[in-house]
Design an enzyme around this catalytic site. Structure first.
Site, PDB file in Angstrom:
ATOM      1  N   LYS A  13     -15.898  -2.170  -0.802  1.00  0.00           N
ATOM      2  CA  LYS A  13     -14.791  -3.134  -0.950  1.00  0.00           C
ATOM      3  C   LYS A  13     -15.197  -4.513  -0.420  1.00  0.00           C
ATOM      4  O   LYS A  13     -15.019  -5.523  -1.096  1.00  0.00           O
ATOM      5  CB  LYS A  13     -13.537  -2.644  -0.190  1.00  0.00           C
ATOM      6  N   ARG A  88      -2.873   0.528   2.837  1.00  0.00           N
ATOM      7  CA  ARG A  88      -3.601   1.742   3.175  1.00  0.00           C
ATOM      8  C   ARG A  88      -2.679   2.933   3.340  1.00  0.00           C
ATOM      9  O   ARG A  88      -3.138   4.028   3.649  1.00  0.00           O
ATOM     10  CB  ARG A  88      -4.309   1.496   4.506  1.00  0.00           C
ATOM     11  N   ARG A 127     -25.372   0.792   7.318  1.00  0.00           N
ATOM     12  CA  ARG A 127     -24.805  -0.556   7.255  1.00  0.00           C
ATOM     13  C   ARG A 127     -25.038  -1.353   8.549  1.00  0.00           C
ATOM     14  O   ARG A 127     -24.938  -0.826   9.649  1.00  0.00           O
ATOM     15  CB  ARG A 127     -23.292  -0.451   7.017  1.00  0.00           C
ATOM     16  N   ARG A 161     -21.140  -1.415  13.517  1.00  0.00           N
ATOM     17  CA  ARG A 161     -19.758  -1.199  13.959  1.00  0.00           C
ATOM     18  C   ARG A 161     -19.606   0.078  14.777  1.00  0.00           C
ATOM     19  O   ARG A 161     -20.199   1.100  14.442  1.00  0.00           O
ATOM     20  CB  ARG A 161     -18.841  -1.122  12.720  1.00  0.00           C
ATOM     21  N   ARG A 172     -12.126   8.690   9.582  1.00  0.00           N
ATOM     22  CA  ARG A 172     -11.744   7.642   8.610  1.00  0.00           C
ATOM     23  C   ARG A 172     -11.631   8.226   7.198  1.00  0.00           C
ATOM     24  O   ARG A 172     -10.721   7.877   6.449  1.00  0.00           O
ATOM     25  CB  ARG A 172     -12.777   6.507   8.633  1.00  0.00           C
TER      26      ARG A 172
HETATM   27  P1  AP5 Z   1     -18.970  -2.158   2.367  1.00  0.00           P
HETATM   28  O1  AP5 Z   1     -18.820  -3.199   1.302  1.00  0.00           O
HETATM   29  O2  AP5 Z   1     -19.111  -2.597   3.782  1.00  0.00           O
HETATM   30  O3  AP5 Z   1     -17.826  -1.047   2.210  1.00  0.00           O
HETATM   31  P2  AP5 Z   1     -16.273  -1.109   2.539  1.00  0.00           P
HETATM   32  O4  AP5 Z   1     -15.584  -0.350   1.468  1.00  0.00           O
HETATM   33  O5  AP5 Z   1     -15.843  -2.524   2.782  1.00  0.00           O
HETATM   34  O6  AP5 Z   1     -16.307  -0.254   3.863  1.00  0.00           O
HETATM   35  P3  AP5 Z   1     -15.549  -0.395   5.246  1.00  0.00           P
HETATM   36  O7  AP5 Z   1     -16.211   0.628   6.153  1.00  0.00           O
HETATM   37  O8  AP5 Z   1     -15.540  -1.803   5.738  1.00  0.00           O
HETATM   38  O9  AP5 Z   1     -14.137   0.066   4.865  1.00  0.00           O
HETATM   39  P4  AP5 Z   1     -13.068   0.594   5.777  1.00  0.00           P
HETATM   40  O10 AP5 Z   1     -11.944   0.596   4.807  1.00  0.00           O
HETATM   41  O11 AP5 Z   1     -13.335   1.868   6.467  1.00  0.00           O
HETATM   42  O12 AP5 Z   1     -13.055  -0.473   6.977  1.00  0.00           O
HETATM   43  P5  AP5 Z   1     -12.071  -1.641   7.375  1.00  0.00           P
HETATM   44  O13 AP5 Z   1     -12.858  -2.700   8.011  1.00  0.00           O
HETATM   45  O14 AP5 Z   1     -11.159  -1.985   6.244  1.00  0.00           O
HETATM   46  O15 AP5 Z   1     -20.225  -1.269   1.951  1.00  0.00           O
HETATM   47  C1  AP5 Z   1     -20.755  -0.274   2.833  1.00  0.00           C
HETATM   48  C2  AP5 Z   1     -22.302  -0.321   2.810  1.00  0.00           C
HETATM   49  O16 AP5 Z   1     -22.747   0.132   1.531  1.00  0.00           O
HETATM   50  C3  AP5 Z   1     -22.882  -1.722   3.009  1.00  0.00           C
HETATM   51  O17 AP5 Z   1     -24.028  -1.614   3.799  1.00  0.00           O
HETATM   52  C4  AP5 Z   1     -23.240  -2.203   1.587  1.00  0.00           C
HETATM   53  O18 AP5 Z   1     -24.369  -3.075   1.590  1.00  0.00           O
HETATM   54  C5  AP5 Z   1     -23.526  -0.880   0.872  1.00  0.00           C
HETATM   55  N1  AP5 Z   1     -23.075  -0.889  -0.526  1.00  0.00           N
HETATM   56  C6  AP5 Z   1     -21.941  -1.453  -1.018  1.00  0.00           C
HETATM   57  N2  AP5 Z   1     -21.842  -1.231  -2.350  1.00  0.00           N
HETATM   58  C7  AP5 Z   1     -22.930  -0.496  -2.694  1.00  0.00           C
HETATM   59  C8  AP5 Z   1     -23.400   0.051  -3.934  1.00  0.00           C
HETATM   60  N3  AP5 Z   1     -22.724  -0.106  -5.085  1.00  0.00           N
HETATM   61  N4  AP5 Z   1     -24.567   0.764  -3.922  1.00  0.00           N
HETATM   62  C9  AP5 Z   1     -25.270   0.935  -2.752  1.00  0.00           C
HETATM   63  N5  AP5 Z   1     -24.867   0.419  -1.551  1.00  0.00           N
HETATM   64  C10 AP5 Z   1     -23.718  -0.278  -1.524  1.00  0.00           C
HETATM   65  O19 AP5 Z   1     -11.122  -0.925   8.467  1.00  0.00           O
HETATM   66  C11 AP5 Z   1     -11.628  -0.548   9.744  1.00  0.00           C
HETATM   67  C12 AP5 Z   1     -10.496   0.011  10.581  1.00  0.00           C
HETATM   68  O20 AP5 Z   1      -9.469  -1.006  10.788  1.00  0.00           O
HETATM   69  C13 AP5 Z   1      -9.710   1.205   9.985  1.00  0.00           C
HETATM   70  O21 AP5 Z   1     -10.359   2.439  10.217  1.00  0.00           O
HETATM   71  C14 AP5 Z   1      -8.367   1.078  10.727  1.00  0.00           C
HETATM   72  O22 AP5 Z   1      -8.453   1.550  12.029  1.00  0.00           O
HETATM   73  C15 AP5 Z   1      -8.147  -0.426  10.794  1.00  0.00           C
HETATM   74  N6  AP5 Z   1      -7.412  -0.927   9.607  1.00  0.00           N
HETATM   75  C16 AP5 Z   1      -7.897  -1.825   8.671  1.00  0.00           C
HETATM   76  N7  AP5 Z   1      -6.964  -2.050   7.725  1.00  0.00           N
HETATM   77  C17 AP5 Z   1      -5.881  -1.294   8.062  1.00  0.00           C
HETATM   78  C18 AP5 Z   1      -4.621  -1.082   7.432  1.00  0.00           C
HETATM   79  N8  AP5 Z   1      -4.294  -1.710   6.282  1.00  0.00           N
HETATM   80  N9  AP5 Z   1      -3.765  -0.217   8.026  1.00  0.00           N
HETATM   81  C19 AP5 Z   1      -4.079   0.403   9.201  1.00  0.00           C
HETATM   82  N10 AP5 Z   1      -5.272   0.253   9.823  1.00  0.00           N
HETATM   83  C20 AP5 Z   1      -6.167  -0.585   9.267  1.00  0.00           C
END
Ligand code: AP5
Length: 216
Positions: A13, A88, A127, A161, A172
């Site tokens: 994402k 979410r 990552r 992270r 997660r």
């Molecule tokens: P990346 O692009 O970083 O993936 P992502 O989907 O953004 O993953 P996240 O881990 O950031 O998502 P998340 O939803 O768990 O975390 P968030 O920060 O929102 O890609 C991952 C890796 O793969 C990278 O190294 C990239 O280079 C590689 N890659 C990407 N695409 C690829 C491809 N096509 N092929 C190969 N490699 C690829 O949330 C963190 C925490 O915050 C949550 O757990 C929660 O506690 C809190 N939180 C955030 N939002 C909310 C909400 N709305 N409600 C409640 N709690 C929340």
């Protein structure tokens, strides 16, 4: 244009949101990044979120909804935004609809990135990101052009992270299956859901998204 990127942790994402930002001039609104910034600043919200995030659980709907509503208000007059990591839960999706209606806005598309669970674990384990500008990389799939130097800002410090530890990743993924996946039928019913194959290469996923969004 207002779009949502939906998908499990590690689906890509954040990676695609950055590309859409550059191509379409939309602003990425990542609730994960906002919460990490709150933590860094030592705010009350950041302190409340810290332990919950590190354990891999979801922060409460109320806190998140208020935070995102404030950010959307700050963007008035721009080209639009990409919601990354929000909504979410079903209550967050319902609150988003109400919030957008009150602001005279609406969602144009919800892009669902589908990825096998085994691949997600590899992606998260490899990552890392630039400690200065936050640009995201991967040990195997997306290395900086020059090892040890950020492509975007030239910094040489990188971070991983705390919630990318295997125990937190399991929680997660469970939170995604149980609390986030139920949003999919909500958007399917509204005719807004567009699945893309998140297993394809980063460039190919980008092309699939552009085919949905149309010409910038
Ligand atoms: P990346 O692009 O970083 O993936 P992502 O989907 O953004 O993953 P996240 O881990 O950031 O998502 P998340 O939803 O768990 O975390 P968030 O920060 O929102 O890609 C991952 C890796 O793969 C990278 O190294 C990239 O280079 C590689 N890659 C990407 N695409 C690829 C491809 N096509 N092929 C190969 N490699 C690829 O949330 C963190 C925490 O915050 C949550 O757990 C929660 O506690 C809190 N939180 C955030 N939002 C909310 C909400 N709305 N409600 C409640 N709690 C929340």
């Amino acid at each position: 244009m207002s779009i949502v990127l939906l998908g499990p942790p590690g689906a890509g994402k954040g990676t695609q949101a950055k590309r859409i930002e550059e191509k379409y001039g939309l602003v990425q609104l990542s609730t994960g990044d906002m919460l990490r910034a709150e933590r860094k600043s030592g705010s009350e919200l950041g302190r409340k979120a810290q332990a919950i995030m590190d354990a891999g659980k979801l922060v409460s709907d109320d806190l998140i909804i208020e935070m995102i509503s404030r950010r959307i208000d700050q963007l008035k007059g721009g080209k639009g935004f990409i919601l990354d990591g929000f909504p979410r839960t079903v209550p967050q999706a319902e609150a988003l609809d109400r919030m957008l209606a009150e602001k005279g806005l609406k969602l144009d598309a919800v892009i669902e990135m589908t990825v096998d669970e085994a691949a997600l674990i590899d992606r998260i384990a490899g990552r890392f990101s630039c400690a200065k500008c936050g640009a995201s990389y991967h040990d195997q799939f997306n290395r900086p052009k020059t090892d040890g130097v950020c492509d975007v800002c030239g910094a040489t410090e990188f971070t991983r992270r705390a919630d990318d530890r295997p125990e937190a990743v399991k929680i997660r993924l469970k939170a995604y299956r149980e609390q986030t996946a139920p949003i999919l039928p909500y958007y399917r019913k509204k005719g807004l859901l567009h699945p893309v194959d998140g297993m394809a290469s980063i460039d190919e996923v980008g092309r699939q998204i552009e085919a949905i969004l149309g010409r910038p």
